[in-house]
Each structure stands twice: as structure tokens, then as C-alpha cells.
Enzyme design. Structure first.
Site, PDB file in Angstrom:
ATOM      1  N   HIS A  68      53.623  20.610  14.883  1.00  0.00           N
ATOM      2  CA  HIS A  68      54.497  19.509  14.933  1.00  0.00           C
ATOM      3  C   HIS A  68      55.175  19.257  16.173  1.00  0.00           C
ATOM      4  CE1 HIS A  68      55.048  18.097  10.931  1.00  0.00           C
ATOM      5  NE2 HIS A  68      55.031  19.311  10.339  1.00  0.00           N
TER       6      HIS A  68
ATOM      7  N   ASP B 248      54.716  19.097   2.251  1.00  0.00           N
ATOM      8  CA  ASP B 248      54.882  18.199   3.105  1.00  0.00           C
ATOM      9  C   ASP B 248      54.458  16.696   2.712  1.00  0.00           C
ATOM     10  OD1 ASP B 248      55.776  19.992   5.154  1.00  0.00           O
ATOM     11  OD2 ASP B 248      53.980  19.943   6.180  1.00  0.00           O
TER      12      ASP B 248
ATOM     13  N   GLU C 170      64.189  26.620   6.899  1.00  0.00           N
ATOM     14  CA  GLU C 170      63.911  25.363   6.445  1.00  0.00           C
ATOM     15  C   GLU C 170      62.520  25.675   5.302  1.00  0.00           C
ATOM     16  OE1 GLU C 170      61.844  22.616   9.289  1.00  0.00           O
ATOM     17  OE2 GLU C 170      62.096  20.931   7.790  1.00  0.00           O
ATOM     18  N   HIS C 171      61.466  26.129   5.854  1.00  0.00           N
ATOM     19  CA  HIS C 171      60.515  26.492   5.039  1.00  0.00           C
ATOM     20  C   HIS C 171      60.264  27.863   4.617  1.00  0.00           C
ATOM     21  CE1 HIS C 171      59.277  22.602   6.854  1.00  0.00           C
ATOM     22  NE2 HIS C 171      59.004  22.166   5.616  1.00  0.00           N
TER      23      HIS C 171
ATOM     24  N   HIS D 210     106.125   9.264  -7.539  1.00  0.00           N
ATOM     25  CA  HIS D 210     105.113   9.762  -8.279  1.00  0.00           C
ATOM     26  C   HIS D 210     105.620  10.059  -9.823  1.00  0.00           C
ATOM     27  CE1 HIS D 210     102.766   9.958  -5.070  1.00  0.00           C
ATOM     28  NE2 HIS D 210     101.644  10.641  -5.372  1.00  0.00           N
TER      29      HIS D 210
ATOM     30  N   GLN E 229      52.797  24.588  10.998  1.00  0.00           N
ATOM     31  CA  GLN E 229      54.166  24.142  11.660  1.00  0.00           C
ATOM     32  C   GLN E 229      54.151  24.289  13.148  1.00  0.00           C
ATOM     33  OE1 GLN E 229      57.000  23.919   9.499  1.00  0.00           O
ATOM     34  NE2 GLN E 229      57.460  23.238  11.282  1.00  0.00           N
TER      35      GLN E 229
END
Lengths: 432, 432
Positions: free
Chosen positions: A262, A361, A327-328, A420, A259
Site C-alpha cells: 500500500h 478490501d 485495523e486488520h 424549568h 498490506q
């Protein structure tokens, strides 16, 4: 060195807030800059696109053409090794298989009041995929965006990818080829987003824009939202590994580093109920860091936004998980299925000791475009649902209208919407 | 008088552009105003909320309290007639039944490579529903927003509704009671949106905000998007009626007027392949307009944004439909199912001569929150999907990793992400 924390540290909240609030501060002038780019492309189309591309990518589109030709595609694919092509194709097949399971079907049925109701599900007509150039030019990102669109049945998938100085990434083009992308334009930045949202003489207007990008791209996507649909507002990436003392420190450290490599804003956090594991992983992180080609990036991420937290028990860990909505989420424990029912929020969950995040991934199958920064509380992974839209269907019979008409009139009247009410009562009168 | 047009009129494009581009121009200073309100509520919480409510709604929240009490609710419900309550309950039951059909299930399965994959679907924890006060205070809107949230399983549904001068609409509160809304706060405007997005001392932070509102509310929702999820960017409402010469001019005119009475920006358009019907409907619109209590609003909408278009044939009509991607599409033809497969874009489709739009507004079952202004190309009706979110699941066995690990390493390496590759290869080495 990665920080070692405990939930009951007096400064835990402060230390962790530094990690949680790491999203890039948007410079005050970025809205103005991006707005000007969007307005220029909307008003002057290709001409503006060419100017910005010359300025930002040092690429003269009038000379080379904006669209990548079939010849260029073939040339790029030929440059990719057979092994790489085979791996990308395997990934494509698995991504396709997973997303096929997300398919929802159109339905129609008549209820007890003799009213036919239904929900029609149709693919979008045309989708735009943003693919970053430069350091984050990833073929996996092409697969993860284009394949769900194609599985959903989108007839026309348009890709934009900046090619600074005219350089194309052959793997990115090969992935586009495998995924079935229909057209590719060598433009990027806010100007490419504007072109997709409004159309130019050369680039057709799309219905939705997906895919990752830098802060200019993200800001542009947010600005054109409503004119077109967009996928989500993505922040920097993150992983939270949960551990119960079982498993191997070397593997967990490697997952944290995958991670961290990145980018500098990525965050890798381990929460473990085991003191020894905490120390071993910290040592392994240092050891493995030294061997990484992307050492500088990973080092910065680990030092700034990495942490190993020792918890008293797993209940405390799960409470933390649900607050963070990461996220993960890696459940690196012996019995991950025991914990699963207690996990309320996470983009993707990696279960047990043999499921490194990297597998997800690339080629496990689920999408790697995931909600970040706590937005897993309400956003979902990119999916087939992003590339279809629904229409409701109602078909009422005279008998059905007789049954439900009076109450419709009743509600219309209590809302003070007389026209209506009359649209129903005229029919009831004429049928009587 | 409603405009009569033909597709081949030399000024057709111009006339119709006036209708298509009718969305309120956002005043240049509205962003600044709304930004200031959001910042104030984020920083000063309840105090800011009280100040704005005193200023905009002339209501002192410190005296009356921010939350609507159980006693107030009971009092409001007691004010509503038994017939009105019964009609609202019937609507609630039908809306609930339709949205239950939208439920997607969590799934898990192991594939041929011995990798368990899945998709977990969970309701959001807490949702905020914006309900306008004043002229557009509609109980049906409460039902259409709160019921799908409750069907999805959202544990806590919070409603905000401004009460100018302290006045509550008993029908709105009764609808909230029927729909099972958990808490109600008497605040509105951008300040209420900010309170829901960031939380205050009194109002809890939510995960998603849905519901209609004025331009300040819409701007605030767009600004907090990302901090929370929102439903969609809604513009002024519209109907497109398609006719083949069959049916009754009086009914079609009534349907056009039911749209026109909503507000001055509403648009009601008929496209017919029959000259006689065009003239009859135009005459009926004039006749019925004179009888409407909301005559001034409907008159303005019809004159500015109404039209009757005569087409050469139905193919031309359908092409037009798909270009417009209207919110409400009424197929007022003898054989609506013959046309249906050719309709690509519409929020909701009303089939045949006995399905007035009003039925769908209140109690057919499908949601009345629909994409407007051409966004049916990519947005869907509000649905159960809006109140759930997904997590991907991956659980790999040692055998599975052996099978897919090498290609994962391959792709990681071609992307230059060495730590990704190592997180897999360390495990493969140790298992060997």
C-alpha cells in the site's frame, strides 16, 4: 529483511514502538497552510478553488468546468472492460447486501406512565465523498464510501476527486456510476474539503465528508469537524496476522505483502507461536518481494514497519492483539472461532486460512474503511450508521405529566433552574 | 423585550443571523493556551495536573488526594434529601429503560457464496465523563452521560469534576453513585481532558470522553479527538417552539424561559401562525421574567437571542425548522403527529401541549445531550451507540474463495495492487 522478534527480547518494546508510532509527523506549518486554504475557499468560493486547482493540480477549471458531465461519465464507463465492470458490480452488490443488514429502524412506543417515547432515524440530506487522485486512486474506495450512503437513503451523494493535469481515472468514474454517485467535481486537497464543508457557488455544502486522503485532506477534515461531520481520523494502514503454526507460510507471506505494498508507512506484522513458521514466512517474504511490481514500496514497508514475533503461547498473542487494537486482524489458525471471544479490539477480523485480507478490501461485503493506529478501541468500521442521524421523540399526555411532573419539578429545583420547574408546574396547576 | 419578527420583514435574515451566529467567538489565543496545558499534562502527568488545579481551582490535590474516596461519596449521598434521591433514582430508571432500547446485537450469518459475515458489537473498555463544576454543576448531566455507558456494558466509567476551593456538589456525587460511576477525580478544565486522553500516574487513560464543558474543555476535547473518541462539539443551547394558535400562551412562555435561564447565549424562539398568540406569549414572557430567580440571565438571553416569529402558514414554519435544525423542537400544536413526517432535522422533538422541554431534560428517558447550532443535520443525541464499537467479521471457506477469488484478483489488478491479487491467487492455485 523482515525483523524477527520475541516478546521477551530486551529491546522488544523499543522495536515495536517504532512500528506503533509510525504515523506521519505533521509538519509544524501544515495547520497554517490548511487554515489559509479553508479560509480562502470559505470567503472567495469558486475563485479560490480555481486558483488552488491551477496551482496544485495544474488544471484550469474555468476552461474545463468543475463538474464532470454525463457525457464524460459515459465516455469513462465505455473505456472500462466488461470483466472489470462485472467485478466492480459484484463488489457493489455484496457491499450493498452487507450494509443493508446494518439498517436500524425508527421506533415509537408508549410506556407504563402514558408517555410516548421514540427514536426517529433519518438519512443525511447530502454527503461528500473525498476520493484521492494519483497513486491511491482506487475504485474500491468509491464503492465503500458511496454505497453505504446510498443504502442509508442519502438523496444526494457528491464526490470530489482531483484530476492532476486533467486526467480522470476511468475505473474511479465507473465505480461512481455503479454506486449511484449523484454529482462529481474535479477538485481535491484541503480546498475540496473546504468547498464541501462551506459550499461555493458551484459545489453545494454537504452534511458529512467521508473518504481517505493525504495529510492535507486529513488536517482539513479535522478542522471542519463540527461545521460538518467527518468519518474518522485515519492513519497509515496495518495488518496483524495471528498464527498457531498451522496453515501455509506462502499464503501468510502473501498477506503481509498485500498490506506492505500500500505505502511505505504501512505495517505488516505476524505473531506466531511456532518458530518454524516464523522462519518460513520470513524466507517467503523475501522470495515473493523480489517478484512484486511495487517492490520498492513493499520493501521499505517490510524493512521499516514489518515484524515477525514468536510468542510462547496464544494467550500472550491475544493480550498483544488487544493492546494493539489493529485495523486488520487475520486469525490464520485452525480454529479461529475458539480465539474470537477473546478478541476485544480490531477493525475487521479475517478468520481462518482461506480469508486473505484482499477479499475484505474488495468484495466480501464489510467496509474497508477501518479504524487504524489503535483507534479500534473506540472507532468502528464505516457503516450505515455514518449516513443517518437520530432524533428523540417525546409525547406526554396530561396523565403522564401528572405522574412524572412532580419529580421533574423536584430535580429542576435542586439544580436551581426555577424556570424549568415552572414550565411543568404551570401545566400541573392548570390541569388540576 | 422579546423581538417580534415576520419571515417577510426586510431585515429578517439579518435579525435571525444574529441568533444563529451567537456561538462564543473563540479567542485567538485559546488554542495556544489549551495546547500548552495538554502538552504539560501529557509530559508531566500528575505534577502538571496538580499545578493547574492549584492555579485554576485553588485546590491543593497533594493534600486532599485526587480521587474522591468511598467515605466522601457516602457522606455526600447522606446529605441529599430522600425526595431528591427518589427523584434522581426515578430519572435514572427511565433513562436506563430508554437507552436499553437502543441496544444493537452482534450478528453472524453465512451467505449464498459460503462466506460467513458478521458484525461484532462490544462496549468500550473505559470511558471518561466530564462534569462541569460551578454554576453548571448538574446531576442530570451525570445521569445522562454515565447511564448510557453503563447500559452499553462499559466496565469502567471515570468521572472528572472540578471542585473549586475543594467544594463538592453532593447532588452531583449522589447522581454518580446512582448511575454506577466507578471512579471520580476532582479535576477539571483542559487539564482534566488531557489526563483522560493520555493518562497520568493516577488517572487511567480512557477510550472516549463525553460531557459538557466551557470553551477550554470543548477546545481540549477537539484537540485530543483521534487520540480518544469524543461525543460532539456542543454549542450554546436552544429551543424552537412551533405553534398553530392552539394551546396556552402561559405554558409556551414558560417553555421559552426554561431555555433562556440556562445561560446568556441560550436562544428561545417561537414560530406561530397566529398573531394573537404571538402577542400573548410576548406579554407572558415579560410577566414571568420578573418572577424568575435567574432573571438577569434569562432577560439577557431573551433580549439578545429570543424571538417570536409570525408565519403565514405552517408550511413556511416547517421549512424554517428544517433549515435551522434546532436542538430542541417543541411542536406545541393540536395535532403534532400531522407535522412529524415533515420534520427532517431536530435533536429532540417535544410533541403537543403537555410535553415541556424540562421533562426531557430530566426524566422522560431520552438523552438530554443533543446536537446544537444546526448540527442536528448530521449529529445524533448521545446514545448507547456512543459507548460501543464494532468489528467486522469475515470467514471464507475454500468453496467461497473459489467463487469470489477471481473477481477479487480482477479488481486488485485494475487497481495495480499485484500483491493483493497474489494473496488470493496463491490460495486458488494451491486449492486447484
Amino acid at each position: 529483511m523482515i525483523k524477527l522478534l520475541r516478546f521477551d527480547d530486551p529491546d522488544f518494546a523499543e522495536s515495536f514502538a517504532h512500528i506503533e508510532n509510525r504515523a506521519e509527523e505533521i509538519p509544524a506549518d501544515i495547520d497554517t497552510t490548511v487554515r489559509a486554504i479553508i479560509d480562502a475557499v470559505q470567503q472567495r468560493g469558486d475563485a479560490a478553488l480555481q486558483e488552488y486547482t491551477l496551482r496544485f493540480d495544474r488544471l484550469d477549471l474555468t476552461a474545463q468546468g468543475m463538474e464532470v458531465s454525463a457525457d464524460e461519465m459515459a465516455e469513462a464507463v465505455a473505456k472500462v472492460s466488461a470483466d472489470d465492470l462485472a467485478a466492480l458490480k459484484l463488489a457493489a452488490e455484496r457491499i450493498s447486501a452487507y450494509h443493508r443488514r446494518q439498517k436500524q429502524e425508527t421506533w415509537l412506543s408508549t410506556d407504563e406512565s402514558d408517555i410516548l417515547l421514540g427514536q426517529m432515524i433519518r438519512p443525511l440530506d447530502r454527503v461528500g465523498i473525498y476520493v484521492p487522485g494519483g497513486k491511491a486512486a482506487y475504485p474500491s474506495s468509491v464503492l465503500m464510501n458511496a454505497i453505504p450512503a446510498k443504502v442509508a437513503g442519502v438523496p444526494e451523494v457528491i464526490m470530489v476527486v482531483p484530476m492532476p493535469n486533467g486526467e480522470a481515472n476511468p475505473h474511479v468514474l465507473a465505480a461512481a456510476h455503479i454506486a449511484g454517485v449523484d454529482r462529481i467535481f474535479r477538485v481535491g486537497g484541503a480546498q475540496a474539503v473546504a468547498a464541501l464543508a462551506y459550499g461555493t457557488e458551484t459545489i453545494p455544502r454537504v452534511d458529512k465528508i467521508t473518504g481517505p486522503g493525504n495529510i492535507y485532506v486529513a488536517t482539513a477534515k479535522k478542522m471542519v469537524f463540527g461545521q460538518v461531520d467527518i468519518d474518522m481520523i485515519a492513519g497509515p494502514s496495518e495488518i496483524l496476522v495471528v498464527n498457531d503454526g498451522s496453515g501455509c507460510a506462502r499464503h501468510i507471506a502473501a498477506d503481509l505483502l498485500s498490506q506492505a505494498e500500500h505505502d511505505e508507512l504501512a505495517s505488516a506484522v505476524l505473531v506466531t507461536s511456532c518458530d518454524t513458521m516464523a522462519k518460513e514466512v520470513a524466507a517467503e517474504v523475501e522470495k515473493q518481494l523480489a517478484l512484486l511490481p511495487r517492490n520498492a514500496i513493499a520493501r521499505s514497508s517490510i524493512d521499516e514497519y514489518g515484524a515477525i514475533i514468536v510468542a510462547d503461547d496464544l494467550d500472550q498473542v491475544l493480550e498483544f492483539c488487544n493492546r494493539i487494537a489493529t485495523e486488520h486482524l487475520e486469525l490464520a489458525v485452525d480454529n479461529p472461532f475458539d480465539l474470537l471471544p477473546k478478541v476485544r479490539h480490531a477493525g475487521a477480523i479475517f478468520m481462518g486460512h482461506h480469508t486473505p485480507e484482499a477479499l475484505g478490501d474488495y468484495l466480501a461485503g464489510p467496509n474497508h474503511t477501518l479504524p487504524t493506529g489503535g483507534t479500534a478501541r473506540f472507532f468502528s468500521p464505516l457503516s450505515l450508521d455514518d449516513f443517518v442521524k437520530k432524533s428523540s421523540l417525546i409525547c406526554c399526555s396530561p396523565a403522564g405529566l401528572k405522574r412524572l411532573g412532580p419529580q421533574t419539578v423536584q430535580i429542576a429545583q435542586l439544580e436551581g433552574l426555577d424556570a424549568h420547574a415552572r414550565s411543568v408546574s404551570h401545566r400541573l396547576d392548570d390541569d388540576a
